[in-house]
Write a protein that holds these residues in place. Structure first.
Motif, short mmCIF file in Angstrom:
data_model
loop_
_atom_site.label_atom_id
_atom_site.label_comp_id
_atom_site.label_asym_id
_atom_site.label_seq_id
_atom_site.Cartn_x
_atom_site.Cartn_y
_atom_site.Cartn_z
N ASP A 20 8.43 17.34 13.65
CA ASP A 20 7.44 18.44 14.37
C ASP A 20 6.59 19.26 13.86
O ASP A 20 6.32 20.37 13.99
CB ASP A 20 8.38 19.02 15.45
N ILE A 21 6.31 18.81 12.58
CA ILE A 21 5.49 19.73 11.64
C ILE A 21 4.12 20.19 12.38
O ILE A 21 3.61 21.26 12.19
CB ILE A 21 5.02 19.19 10.28
N ASP A 22 3.72 19.12 13.15
CA ASP A 22 2.28 19.42 13.97
C ASP A 22 2.42 20.49 14.84
O ASP A 22 1.42 21.23 15.10
CB ASP A 22 1.71 18.08 14.24
N VAL A 23 3.66 20.70 15.32
CA VAL A 23 3.75 21.49 16.63
C VAL A 23 4.04 23.00 15.95
O VAL A 23 3.32 24.11 16.23
CB VAL A 23 5.25 21.38 17.24
N MET A 24 4.51 22.96 14.66
CA MET A 24 4.77 24.38 14.19
C MET A 24 3.37 24.73 13.31
O MET A 24 3.18 25.98 13.44
CB MET A 24 5.86 24.08 12.87
N LEU A 25 2.64 23.70 12.90
CA LEU A 25 1.27 24.04 12.39
C LEU A 25 0.41 24.67 13.69
O LEU A 25 -0.18 25.63 13.32
CB LEU A 25 0.62 22.92 11.87
N ALA A 26 0.57 24.16 14.99
CA ALA A 26 -0.09 24.45 15.95
C ALA A 26 0.21 26.24 16.40
O ALA A 26 -0.48 26.99 16.64
CB ALA A 26 -0.16 23.57 17.23
N CYS A 76 9.88 29.29 9.65
CA CYS A 76 10.99 28.77 10.64
C CYS A 76 12.07 28.15 10.08
O CYS A 76 12.56 28.19 8.94
CB CYS A 76 10.06 27.43 11.27
N GLN A 77 12.89 27.36 10.83
CA GLN A 77 14.21 26.94 10.29
C GLN A 77 14.00 25.15 10.19
O GLN A 77 13.07 24.71 10.76
CB GLN A 77 15.08 27.04 11.36
N PRO A 78 14.80 24.55 9.63
CA PRO A 78 14.76 23.03 9.39
C PRO A 78 14.56 22.51 10.75
O PRO A 78 14.00 21.44 10.82
CB PRO A 78 15.63 22.88 8.43
N GLY A 79 15.58 22.94 11.74
CA GLY A 79 15.55 22.35 12.81
C GLY A 79 14.28 22.25 13.84
O GLY A 79 14.22 21.80 14.84
N ASP A 80 13.21 23.37 13.43
CA ASP A 80 12.06 23.47 13.90
C ASP A 80 11.20 22.37 13.42
O ASP A 80 10.22 22.04 14.34
CB ASP A 80 11.36 24.70 13.78
N LEU A 81 11.38 21.84 12.43
CA LEU A 81 10.59 20.74 11.97
C LEU A 81 11.12 19.32 12.11
O LEU A 81 10.29 18.15 12.23
CB LEU A 81 10.54 20.98 10.55
N LEU A 82 12.43 19.09 12.25
CA LEU A 82 12.98 17.76 12.30
C LEU A 82 14.19 17.75 13.66
O LEU A 82 14.90 18.76 13.62
CB LEU A 82 13.75 17.34 11.08
N ARG A 83 14.07 16.72 14.37
CA ARG A 83 15.06 16.67 15.44
C ARG A 83 15.32 14.98 15.51
O ARG A 83 14.43 14.30 15.15
CB ARG A 83 14.35 17.36 16.80
N TRP A 84 16.58 14.83 16.01
CA TRP A 84 17.03 13.77 16.15
C TRP A 84 16.87 12.99 17.49
O TRP A 84 17.10 13.99 18.55
CB TRP A 84 18.47 13.61 15.75
N GLU A 85 16.45 11.88 17.97
CA GLU A 85 16.25 11.29 19.25
C GLU A 85 17.07 10.16 19.21
O GLU A 85 16.88 9.36 18.04
CB GLU A 85 14.91 10.95 19.70
N PRO A 86 17.85 9.62 20.17
CA PRO A 86 18.49 8.35 20.15
C PRO A 86 17.33 7.30 20.04
O PRO A 86 16.02 7.53 20.54
CB PRO A 86 19.22 8.30 21.51
#
Length: 73
Positions: free
Chosen positions: A6-12, A57-67
């Motif tokens: 989700d880097i693009d989300v944080m960039l925005a 931000c925190q690492p969890g703001d950039l990476l997340r797990w989805e099934p």
């Protein structure tokens, strides 16, 4: 892909360009694009830390797990 980037989300949220972030982190815009678009096979902790520092931000703001089945949805 099970890990979503989700880097693009944080960039925005930070109103920052890919080029500006790449410069702050010390990687090429092309390498940042590979990571941002989820095509990277790995990320160094040093790079992740630099991204978090630059984006405040925190690492969890950039990476997340989805099934897997949700990603193929």
């Amino acid at each position: 892909m099970a890990i979503v980037v989700d880097i693009d989300v944080m960039l925005a949220r930070r109103k920052m360009s890919v080029g500006e972030l790449a410069e702050r982190v010390g990687i090429t815009p092309a390498n940042l694009a590979v990571l941002k678009n989820g095509r990277a096979k790995a990320v160094r902790f040093a790079t992740l830390a630099a991204l978090c520092e630059a984006l405040k931000c925190q690492p969890g703001d950039l990476l997340r797990w989805e099934p897997e089945d949700a990603a193929n949805g």
